[in-house]
Design a protein around this motif. Structure first.
Motif, PDB file in Angstrom:
ATOM      1  N   LEU A 121     103.248  33.720   3.130  1.00  0.00           N
ATOM      2  CA  LEU A 121     101.865  34.186   3.262  1.00  0.00           C
ATOM      3  C   LEU A 121     101.483  34.905   1.969  1.00  0.00           C
ATOM      4  O   LEU A 121     102.051  35.961   1.648  1.00  0.00           O
ATOM      5  N   ILE A 122     100.530  34.361   1.234  1.00  0.00           N
ATOM      6  CA  ILE A 122     100.261  34.811  -0.132  1.00  0.00           C
ATOM      7  C   ILE A 122      98.845  35.372  -0.247  1.00  0.00           C
ATOM      8  O   ILE A 122      97.864  34.718   0.148  1.00  0.00           O
ATOM      9  N   PRO A 133      99.984  34.546 -10.909  1.00  0.00           N
ATOM     10  CA  PRO A 133     100.997  33.654 -11.507  1.00  0.00           C
ATOM     11  C   PRO A 133     102.426  34.089 -11.198  1.00  0.00           C
ATOM     12  O   PRO A 133     103.290  33.239 -10.942  1.00  0.00           O
ATOM     13  N   ASP A 134     102.663  35.398 -11.209  1.00  0.00           N
ATOM     14  CA  ASP A 134     104.010  35.888 -10.897  1.00  0.00           C
ATOM     15  C   ASP A 134     104.327  35.714  -9.412  1.00  0.00           C
ATOM     16  O   ASP A 134     105.479  35.448  -9.039  1.00  0.00           O
ATOM     17  N   ILE A 135     103.308  35.868  -8.556  1.00  0.00           N
ATOM     18  CA  ILE A 135     103.506  35.659  -7.123  1.00  0.00           C
ATOM     19  C   ILE A 135     103.858  34.198  -6.857  1.00  0.00           C
ATOM     20  O   ILE A 135     104.770  33.892  -6.075  1.00  0.00           O
ATOM     21  N   GLN A 136     103.151  33.289  -7.519  1.00  0.00           N
ATOM     22  CA  GLN A 136     103.444  31.861  -7.350  1.00  0.00           C
ATOM     23  C   GLN A 136     104.861  31.539  -7.816  1.00  0.00           C
ATOM     24  O   GLN A 136     105.574  30.762  -7.182  1.00  0.00           O
ATOM     25  N   ALA A 137     105.273  32.145  -8.926  1.00  0.00           N
ATOM     26  CA  ALA A 137     106.622  31.901  -9.443  1.00  0.00           C
ATOM     27  C   ALA A 137     107.682  32.431  -8.477  1.00  0.00           C
ATOM     28  O   ALA A 137     108.710  31.787  -8.251  1.00  0.00           O
ATOM     29  N   ALA A 139     107.328  32.804  -5.191  1.00  0.00           N
ATOM     30  CA  ALA A 139     107.335  31.916  -4.018  1.00  0.00           C
ATOM     31  C   ALA A 139     108.061  30.606  -4.345  1.00  0.00           C
ATOM     32  O   ALA A 139     108.803  30.070  -3.515  1.00  0.00           O
ATOM     33  N   ALA A 140     107.872  30.099  -5.558  1.00  0.00           N
ATOM     34  CA  ALA A 140     108.558  28.871  -5.955  1.00  0.00           C
ATOM     35  C   ALA A 140     110.066  29.071  -6.028  1.00  0.00           C
ATOM     36  O   ALA A 140     110.842  28.165  -5.694  1.00  0.00           O
ATOM     37  N   SER A 141     110.492  30.270  -6.446  1.00  0.00           N
ATOM     38  CA  SER A 141     111.931  30.538  -6.488  1.00  0.00           C
ATOM     39  C   SER A 141     112.525  30.547  -5.087  1.00  0.00           C
ATOM     40  O   SER A 141     113.672  30.139  -4.889  1.00  0.00           O
ATOM     41  N   PHE A 142     111.728  30.990  -4.101  1.00  0.00           N
ATOM     42  CA  PHE A 142     112.202  30.920  -2.722  1.00  0.00           C
ATOM     43  C   PHE A 142     112.394  29.466  -2.295  1.00  0.00           C
ATOM     44  O   PHE A 142     113.404  29.110  -1.679  1.00  0.00           O
ATOM     45  N   VAL A 143     111.435  28.621  -2.630  1.00  0.00           N
ATOM     46  CA  VAL A 143     111.538  27.196  -2.280  1.00  0.00           C
ATOM     47  C   VAL A 143     112.786  26.588  -2.913  1.00  0.00           C
ATOM     48  O   VAL A 143     113.512  25.805  -2.277  1.00  0.00           O
ATOM     49  N   ASP A 144     113.066  26.961  -4.164  1.00  0.00           N
ATOM     50  CA  ASP A 144     114.244  26.421  -4.851  1.00  0.00           C
ATOM     51  C   ASP A 144     115.549  26.822  -4.165  1.00  0.00           C
ATOM     52  O   ASP A 144     116.547  26.095  -4.252  1.00  0.00           O
ATOM     53  N   GLU A 145     115.562  27.997  -3.506  1.00  0.00           N
ATOM     54  CA  GLU A 145     116.792  28.504  -2.887  1.00  0.00           C
ATOM     55  C   GLU A 145     116.911  28.163  -1.410  1.00  0.00           C
ATOM     56  O   GLU A 145     117.857  28.592  -0.745  1.00  0.00           O
ATOM     57  N   MET A 146     115.946  27.415  -0.865  1.00  0.00           N
ATOM     58  CA  MET A 146     116.032  26.989   0.527  1.00  0.00           C
ATOM     59  C   MET A 146     117.237  26.085   0.739  1.00  0.00           C
ATOM     60  O   MET A 146     117.599  25.297  -0.146  1.00  0.00           O
ATOM     61  N   LEU A 178     101.882  25.387  -3.649  1.00  0.00           N
ATOM     62  CA  LEU A 178     101.873  26.646  -4.404  1.00  0.00           C
ATOM     63  C   LEU A 178     101.080  26.503  -5.699  1.00  0.00           C
ATOM     64  O   LEU A 178     100.375  27.432  -6.122  1.00  0.00           O
ATOM     65  N   GLY A 179     101.181  25.348  -6.339  1.00  0.00           N
ATOM     66  CA  GLY A 179     100.449  25.130  -7.587  1.00  0.00           C
ATOM     67  C   GLY A 179      98.955  25.010  -7.404  1.00  0.00           C
ATOM     68  O   GLY A 179      98.186  25.166  -8.366  1.00  0.00           O
ATOM     69  N   SER A 180      98.511  24.765  -6.167  1.00  0.00           N
ATOM     70  CA  SER A 180      97.068  24.594  -5.912  1.00  0.00           C
ATOM     71  C   SER A 180      96.356  25.898  -5.576  1.00  0.00           C
ATOM     72  O   SER A 180      95.151  25.899  -5.350  1.00  0.00           O
ATOM     73  N   ILE A 181      97.090  27.015  -5.550  1.00  0.00           N
ATOM     74  CA  ILE A 181      96.496  28.293  -5.134  1.00  0.00           C
ATOM     75  C   ILE A 181      95.500  28.782  -6.182  1.00  0.00           C
ATOM     76  O   ILE A 181      95.776  28.759  -7.382  1.00  0.00           O
ATOM     77  N   ARG A 182      94.343  29.248  -5.726  1.00  0.00           N
ATOM     78  CA  ARG A 182      93.326  29.829  -6.597  1.00  0.00           C
ATOM     79  C   ARG A 182      92.911  31.195  -6.051  1.00  0.00           C
ATOM     80  O   ARG A 182      92.813  31.375  -4.842  1.00  0.00           O
ATOM     81  N   PRO A 183      92.655  32.171  -6.932  1.00  0.00           N
ATOM     82  CA  PRO A 183      92.323  33.531  -6.474  1.00  0.00           C
ATOM     83  C   PRO A 183      90.852  33.678  -6.123  1.00  0.00           C
ATOM     84  O   PRO A 183      90.020  32.839  -6.471  1.00  0.00           O
ATOM     85  N   GLY A 184      90.554  34.817  -5.445  1.00  0.00           N
ATOM     86  CA  GLY A 184      89.162  35.178  -5.196  1.00  0.00           C
ATOM     87  C   GLY A 184      88.912  35.670  -3.794  1.00  0.00           C
ATOM     88  O   GLY A 184      89.668  35.370  -2.865  1.00  0.00           O
TER      89      GLY A 184
END
Length: 533
Positions: A121-122, A133-137, A139-146, A178-184
């Motif tokens: 949940l982001i 950008p750091d939050i996305q990175a 979250a991506a590290s979590f995906v890599d360690e699944m 994760l790469g499609s996330i946009r702020p606002g």
């Protein structure tokens, strides 16, 4: 002659009829005594010991006693060795569960190798724009360690709540989401938590929610602080908040404008105090920990710690032996049958008005005046980056305090195992270098079933007296009032309490009684020491 033949024929006829009757009767009798064939039955499949019975389901225990169960009390359990490492190889029979001191039967057990479904949940609100950008990175590290059997779903929230990826084991799909996330937009923290908990409720097996957010809510329309907390508390999902700091950036902007932000704007100190209180309480509600990210480099470490915890967590459940009344609080203790291991698990629950089980912590709203102390409990550190003495820090209680440090305060940390002492909520020690004259906590601990004073006396110090300190945990013995020592570096002749190491260079020159020292069976409870010539 003809008459004789007729008589013989009559006799033979009678004999044949009699024989037929006897044979028919025997057959009839036999047909009535043979038992009917057994009815066709469907074989009962073997019971899966890992399966969690549903509410109201009948369960046959090992003693073949049928009981009707209603409420399963389930707890995540971490087992930690004295070396600080997780212990992943335990079995169901290694665990014992006690409720209010009464042993319970373990009805449900999931070992650490069972897969997880994790909701990422982001926070994409305006306040998180520069951290995204750091939050996305992270979250991506979590995906890599699944692990291969683990699944994850990706949900974002700002002014809107969006499901970018449903539960899947596909790393490629998750990275694309994760790469499609946009702020606002605003920040619907409470709505997003409530939405995700309901989404996870329809998923079988072990599940968790990792929320990456500063916790500040400005736009929720359906859920509140209290309602979302209760939704978390009654869920079977673990919740891990990763709290990143946006207060400094926003404060600088409002400072330049030379005006204070109003409460509720998402920029005020009160808003951040409430957010901090909320994130700590939803972690406590599911028996997990809050992971503070003081800067962006902490995000990856926080996610890595959560991954390690998820993959080393057991799930242990039981059905209480007796029903309870709404509002009743019950204490839970989970033990393992191997020595030198520490267990972190649920410590209690309360029965709500529907008869369901909810964790015992109550909702507490934080006020802004306490924010500098509450920001990242238990360390008294604020977003102003309050400077601590060199080396001063919080540590988990235990026999690992360096010999030149002293315990001056006790508190609670979600990162540390429970103390093991009844009715003791502290499990962490604040240590620092002592001054020439110091008050230190005794640091009560359990060791081989007995309570001991576990905080070490710093090297070169002597104990002058026993006293009571408001910053130290009390003894579980109601007759023991003193919970601290007054210590100092001796300079000449000193009266010190017996039972402690005498510093090098000093010698005992006499014995005496001191009202400041613990009472001993003998009259003289103190030594008179003096520096050697």
């Amino acid at each position: 002659m003809p008459n004789q033949v007729r008589q013989l024929r009559s006799i033979l006829t009678v004999l044949l009829v009699a024989a037929w009757l006897l044979i028919s009767g025997a057959h009839f009798a036999t047909s009535q005594t043979v038992p009917p064939p057994p009815p066709q039955t469907t074989p009962t499949p073997p019971r899966d010991p890992q399966k969690q019975p549903s509410p109201g389901e009948e369960e046959i225990d090992p003693a073949d006693v049928v009981r009707v169960k209603t409420t399963l009390v389930n707890s995540p359990v971490l087992v930690i060795g004295r070396d600080g490492k997780y212990v992943p190889s335990l079995r169901r029979e290694d665990f014992a569960v006690f409720e209010d001191g009464i042993k319970q039967d373990v009805a449900y057990f999931a070992p650490v190798n069972k897969p997880f479904t994790v909701a990422l949940l982001i926070d994409t609100s305006r306040s998180a724009k520069f951290k995204l950008p750091d939050i996305q990175a992270a979250a991506a590290s979590f995906v890599d360690e699944m692990r291969p059997d683990d699944q994850a779903l990706v949900i974002t929230f700002g002014s809107d709540i969006k499901v970018l990826a449903e539960a899947t084991a596909s790393r490629e799909s998750l990275r694309r989401a994760l790469g499609s996330i946009r702020p606002g937009g605003g920040s619907r923290v409470y709505d997003a938590i409530d939405f995700t908990i309901k989404r996870l409720a329809g998923i079988e097996g072990r599940k968790a929610l990792i929320i990456l957010s500063d916790g500040v809510d400005t736009a929720s329309t359906e859920a509140t602080f209290e309602s979302s907390f209760r939704s978390v508390a009654t869920s079977d999902a673990l919740v891990y908040p990763v709290q990143f700091n946006t207060f400094g950036d926003l404060r600088e902007k409002t400072t330049r404008k030379r005006r204070l932000a109003p409460e509720g704007s998402g920029f005020s100190k009160a808003d951040y105090a409430r957010a901090d209180s909320y994130l700590h309480q939803i972690a406590a509600g599911t028996g997990t920990a809050l992971y503070p990210a003081y800067d962006t480099s902490d995000l990856g470490r926080a996610v890595g710690s959560i991954v390690e915890e998820l993959h080393n967590e057991y799930s242990v459940g039981y059905y209480p032996r007796s029903a309870g009344e709404p509002g009743q609080v019950r204490r839970v203790e989970i033990k393992v049958n191997q020595p030198q291991l520490v267990v972190r698990a649920r410590t209690g629950y309360v029965i709500d008005q529907t008869g369901a089980v909810a964790p015992a912590p109550r909702v507490v709203q934080a006020d802004a005046s306490a924010f500098s102390e509450a920001a990242f409990a238990p360390v008294p550190r604020s977003f102003d980056r309050e400077k601590l003495p060199v080396g001063a820090r919080w540590v988990c209680e235990g026999p690992t305090v360096p010999g030149d440090f002293v315990v001056v305060k006790e508190g609670y940390s979600f990162h540390c195992p429970p103390s093991g002492r009844a009715y003791d909520d502290t499990n962490a020690w604040f240590i620092r270098k002592p001054g020439p004259l110091e008050t230190m906590c005794k640091g009560f601990m359990m060791w081989r079933g007995d309570e001991i004073a576990g905080a070490p006396i710093p090297t070169g110090y002597v104990v002058l007296s026993e006293l009571e300190s408001p910053t130290c945990a009390k003894s579980s013995d109601p007759e023991s009032i003193g919970n601290a020592w007054a210590i100092k570096i001796p300079t000449g002749r000193e009266t010190i309490c017996k039972g402690f190491v005498i510093p090098r260079g000093f010698a005992v020159i006499g014995e005496k009684y001191s009202a400041a020292c613990p009472t001993k069976p003998i009259y003289k409870n103190a030594w008179l020491i003096e520096r050697k010539l």
